[in-house]
Enzyme design. Structure first.
Site, PDB file in Angstrom:
ATOM      1  N   CYS A  34      -1.922   9.547   2.933  1.00 15.54           N
ATOM      2  CA  CYS A  34      -1.368   8.841   1.583  1.00 15.54           C
ATOM      3  C   CYS A  34      -2.426   9.323   0.371  1.00 15.54           C
ATOM      4  O   CYS A  34      -2.102   9.128  -0.630  1.00 15.54           O
ATOM      5  CB  CYS A  34      -1.302   7.516   1.688  1.00 15.54           C
ATOM      6  SG  CYS A  34      -2.631   6.274   2.314  1.00 15.54           S
TER       7      CYS A  34
ATOM      8  N   GLU B  96       1.020  -1.362  -0.078  1.00 19.31           N
ATOM      9  CA  GLU B  96      -0.053  -0.180   0.058  1.00 19.31           C
ATOM     10  C   GLU B  96       0.824   1.306   0.100  1.00 19.31           C
ATOM     11  O   GLU B  96       1.345   1.598   1.060  1.00 19.31           O
ATOM     12  CB  GLU B  96      -0.929   0.021   1.264  1.00 19.31           C
ATOM     13  CG  GLU B  96      -1.968  -1.206   1.314  1.00 19.31           C
ATOM     14  CD  GLU B  96      -2.894  -1.155   0.074  1.00 19.31           C
ATOM     15  OE1 GLU B  96      -3.086  -0.374  -0.731  1.00 19.31           O
ATOM     16  OE2 GLU B  96      -3.420  -2.438  -0.149  1.00 19.31           O
TER      17      GLU B  96
END
Length: 471
Positions: free
Chosen positions: A251, A217
């Site tokens: 993010c 990720e």
């Protein structure tokens, strides 16, 4: 054992977890529910302790950034797993073709074993508990490498985990870069990493030595496209929390915006008005979270300095435009940006927001598609055709339409990147499957017609089968 801080202890704990898993390779539904319930209790019973620990790690972190970004999001994920686990554990029935009848087919979801989880610093609890939730739901043991940038959170988490779980089932690993490298080299049954693309490459390379499957990720520059027909104030209201939560250290925060060029000034003013309603000032505002450390603050300052030197317009959205000692920064708009600027080359991961004007939406799509595929993409438009056009002509790990970032905490939506922004998915049923091996099972009873196909070949039954099925 509370926290693992040496490579020797890391290796020993891994072997103990392997042995523990070998003694119980398919934990019962009741055992898994018990584990998830304990995780939930850790969060709910220790909210203030987590808020305090994370604030110490950041220099100051808004209590609500922690409640929203770490505690609420984690509790929601656990509640969803508890609700859905019985269904997830059921074998999936599969169709068996007529040629292979009589038979039955199914997929059994078997725990993989010992899972390694590498968590980052920006949401240290959510990004540890998220994968841990689905790893335990799937029946695995887990070892979690926490970031060296969150020492207070790490100590608290290690202590609380040790009170509720044996280290043979869940263990917290701490340490600097050398411990992270050692952790990546362990022969886990699955390795899960959240962090930067550059470090993700190193993690994948280390895992490849042991053929360990990985979920990465990562991040990247998540773009936003604003339709010329949407009310600009409405667009800002849908975007601004996703950008300001945790001071942009997220993010999936919007990284840059494409806006109709005749509305850039209006968009800038709308952001300023909305931001000042949320944060009238930054320096004395407990709702404003610090940039986590001096090196991250210096990195963001360098992006600003570089952009200004290359012609960008820098527009802080409050008068107190930043304080190095407190590391608090207001959201800052950048206009007149170009690709020579570092701010348009690197993931920002902070409270800077470049705005690019476009004449036609095709310009925005061409630009986005010329860059590495992002973790998220945001569309501000109520025009279905506009939405669909962008959806079908761009790639991103996930998309929000008239919202930003909150697809991540919707538990039935898979979360993951694509290309440079990652591989694999988790959350909800996708997370359960990520940490399970879907074992295909073909089952025959007392009757089997398979022998009809045995040699010698050339019999009429062979000719009939080929005629019927090779067409």
């Amino acid at each position: 054992m509370i926290e693992i801080t040496s490579q020797e202890a890391l290796a020993e704990t891994f072997l103990q977890q392997k042995a523990h898993f070998a003694s119980n390779t398919y934990p019962s539904y009741q055992d898994r529910i018990s584990d998830l319930t304990k995780l939930k209790a850790i969060l709910i019973d220790n909210q203030e302790a987590f808020i305090d620990a994370m604030s110490k790690d950041f220099g100051h972190r808004s209590a609500d950034d922690t409640r929203l970004g770490d505690i609420l999001s984690s509790v929601m994920g656990i509640n969803y797993a508890i609700k859905k686990l019985k269904g997830w554990m059921k074998p999936e029935k599969k169709h068996i073709g007529i040629l292979f009848q009589p038979a039955k087919g199914k997929v059994v979801f078997q725990p993989k074993g010992v899972v390694g989880i590498i968590a980052p610093w920006n949401y240290p609890v959510f990004l540890a508990f998220g994968p841990l939730t689905t790893a335990l739901a799937a029946g695995n043991t887990a070892m979690i490498k926490m970031s060296e940038f969150t020492p207070h959170t790490n100590v608290l988490l290690a202590d609380l985990i040790a009170k509720h779980f044996s280290h043979k089932q869940v263990a917290i690993v701490c340490g600097e870069a050398e411990m992270a490298a050692a952790f990546s080299s362990v022969a886990f049954d699955h390795l899960f990493f959240t962090g930067s693309t550059g470090v993700g490459k190193l993690v994948m390379k280390a895992a490849a030595e042991n053929l360990v499957p990985v979920t990465l990720e990562l991040g990247g520059k998540s773009p936003t496209i604003i339709d010329e027909n949407i009310d600009i104030k409405v667009a800002v209201s849908r975007l601004i929390l996703g950008k300001t939560l945790n001071s942009g250290q997220t993010c999936v925060a919007p990284d840059y915006i494409f806006c109709p060029e005749n509305k850039v000034a209006e968009l800038t003013q709308a952001f300023k008005d909305a931001y000042q309603n949320m944060y009238p000032n930054t320096q004395d505002n407990t709702d404003c979270t610090c940039i986590i450390n001096k090196s991250q603050k210096a990195r963001i300052d360098d992006l600003l300095t570089d952009a200004k030197a290359k012609g960008a317009n820098i527009i802080p959205l409050t008068a107190d435009s930043g304080d190095n000692s407190s590391r608090k920064m207001p959201l800052t708009i950048l206009t007149n940006v170009n690709d020579d600027m570092s701010v348009m080359q690197q993931e920002i991961f902070g409270p800077l927001l470049p705005i690019i004007g476009y004449k036609k939406v095709e310009e925005a799509i061409t630009y986005i598609n010329s860059k590495p595929r992002p973790l998220a993409l945001y569309i501000c438009s109520f025009n279905k055709a506009f939405q669909q056009y962008i959806l079908l002509n761009t790639h991103a790990g996930g998309v929000c339409i008239n919202d930003a970032a909150f697809h991540v905490i919707n538990d039935d939506l898979p979360f993951g990147g694509i290309g440079a922004s990652g591989m694999g998915q988790y959350h909800g049923s996708e997370g359960f499957k990520t940490f399970s091996h879907g074992k295909a099972v073909l089952s025959r009873g007392r009757i089997s017609l398979g022998a009809l196909l045995f040699p010698p070949f050339g019999k009429k039954i062979h000719q009939l089968v080929y005629k019927l099925f090779i067409r």
